[in-house]
Design a protein around this motif. Structure first.
Motif, short mmCIF file in Angstrom:
data_model
loop_
_atom_site.label_atom_id
_atom_site.label_comp_id
_atom_site.label_asym_id
_atom_site.label_seq_id
_atom_site.Cartn_x
_atom_site.Cartn_y
_atom_site.Cartn_z
N MET A 143 -13.23 -37.22 3.28
CA MET A 143 -13.43 -37.13 1.82
C MET A 143 -13.63 -38.51 1.22
N ALA A 144 -12.85 -39.48 1.69
CA ALA A 144 -12.97 -40.84 1.13
C ALA A 144 -14.33 -41.44 1.51
N ASP A 145 -14.77 -41.22 2.76
CA ASP A 145 -16.11 -41.71 3.17
C ASP A 145 -17.18 -41.09 2.28
N ALA A 146 -17.08 -39.77 2.07
CA ALA A 146 -18.09 -39.08 1.25
C ALA A 146 -18.05 -39.59 -0.19
N SER A 147 -16.84 -39.89 -0.69
CA SER A 147 -16.71 -40.37 -2.07
C SER A 147 -17.41 -41.71 -2.25
N GLU A 148 -17.31 -42.55 -1.22
CA GLU A 148 -18.00 -43.84 -1.32
C GLU A 148 -19.51 -43.66 -1.32
N GLU A 149 -19.98 -42.72 -0.50
CA GLU A 149 -21.43 -42.44 -0.49
C GLU A 149 -21.85 -41.91 -1.87
#
Ligand code: C5P
Length: 237
Positions: A69-75
């Motif tokens: 989720m954190a990776d996707a949030s950065e994207e």
């Protein structure tokens, strides 16, 4: 209170046609699954081309393990959008991880937690989450607040109670709005503008009542007029 128009039309061209009709207003626009899966970043770029002052809410309701989720949030933050959401039921650790990652950025988007989908009635919600909406929805809002999110997505009927249990500045965004009592479609917990005002809602999301109306521009203007009248009425009190 701000209006956020849901762009759920069946094609990019139809969404852009709708937006071109209403482009004179610096609105919030909501891009959901349908549009983003089909059109990707292109829709964001096209909307900003039409009116750079549009604000974009990317409604993808993330739900996964905290790191994903954190990776996707950065994207998502890299897309240059203004607001997105995650499911509060993903848990406090996931939400905290998302916020820890985003807070390193200068201009991060607003992040909202989804409490209870407005298409659930209480029985269906209990089947999935084991407790009634008023109880579990507030718990999800408190979890979102404690995890550092900016607000929640909820039904219009829970907004006051959410603010009382978190903070008056904790944002509420409410879909399932039928501004002047239009058809509820598949939504179970719908309310109109007046309910939203009494509930101190920050953003109302309106889709079908605008894009299915014979005069989408007129519908948007009628809603905006009512919202500005509501604002001045609440200032006078
Ligand atoms: O057409 P309508 O006004 O019902 O559209 C509501 C929009 O808000 C849809 O895009 C729907 O996916 C979205 N939404 C919702 N309930 C939530 C979160 C988002 O209806 N809890």
């Amino acid at each position: 209170m701000e209006l956020c128009v849901a762009l759920d039309r069946p094609s990019l061209d139809e969404n852009l046609e709708l937006v071109n009709i209403i482009k004179a207003h610096d609105l919030w626009l909501k891009i959901g699954f349908r549009s983003y899966i089909r059109d990707g970043k292109r829709i964001i770029d096209e909307l900003k081309n039409i009116n750079p002052s549009f604000k974009i809410f990317l409604d993808l309701k993330l739900y996964d393990i905290p790191n994903t989720m954190a990776d996707a949030s950065e994207e998502i933050a890299d897309l240059g959008i203004d607001m997105f959401n995650v499911h509060a039921s993903a848990g406090q650790r996931a939400m905290t991880t998302v916020m820890e990652r985003l807070k390193k950025r200068e201009n991060r988007p607003l992040v909202l937690g989804v409490t209870a989908l407005t298409s659930f009635d209480n029985r269906e919600f209990i089947d999935v989450y084991g407790s009634p909406i008023p109880k579990k929805g507030i718990q999800f809002a408190k979890d979102s607040f404690e995890s550092g999110l900016d607000g929640v997505v909820s039904s219009v009927f829970e907004s006051n109670s959410i603010k009382e249990n978190t903070s008056s500045s904790f944002l509420t965004l409410t879909p399932g709005i039928r501004p002047f009592g239009e058809s509820s479609d598949d939504q179970k917990r719908v309310g109109n503008i007046y309910v939203a005002r009494n509930q101190r809602v920050d953003f109302i999301v309106v889709g079908r009542p605008i894009y299915n109306s014979e005069d989408p521009k007129g519908s948007v203007e009628k809603i905006l007029t009512e919202l500005s009248t509501s604002e001045s009425k609440s200032c006078e009190i």
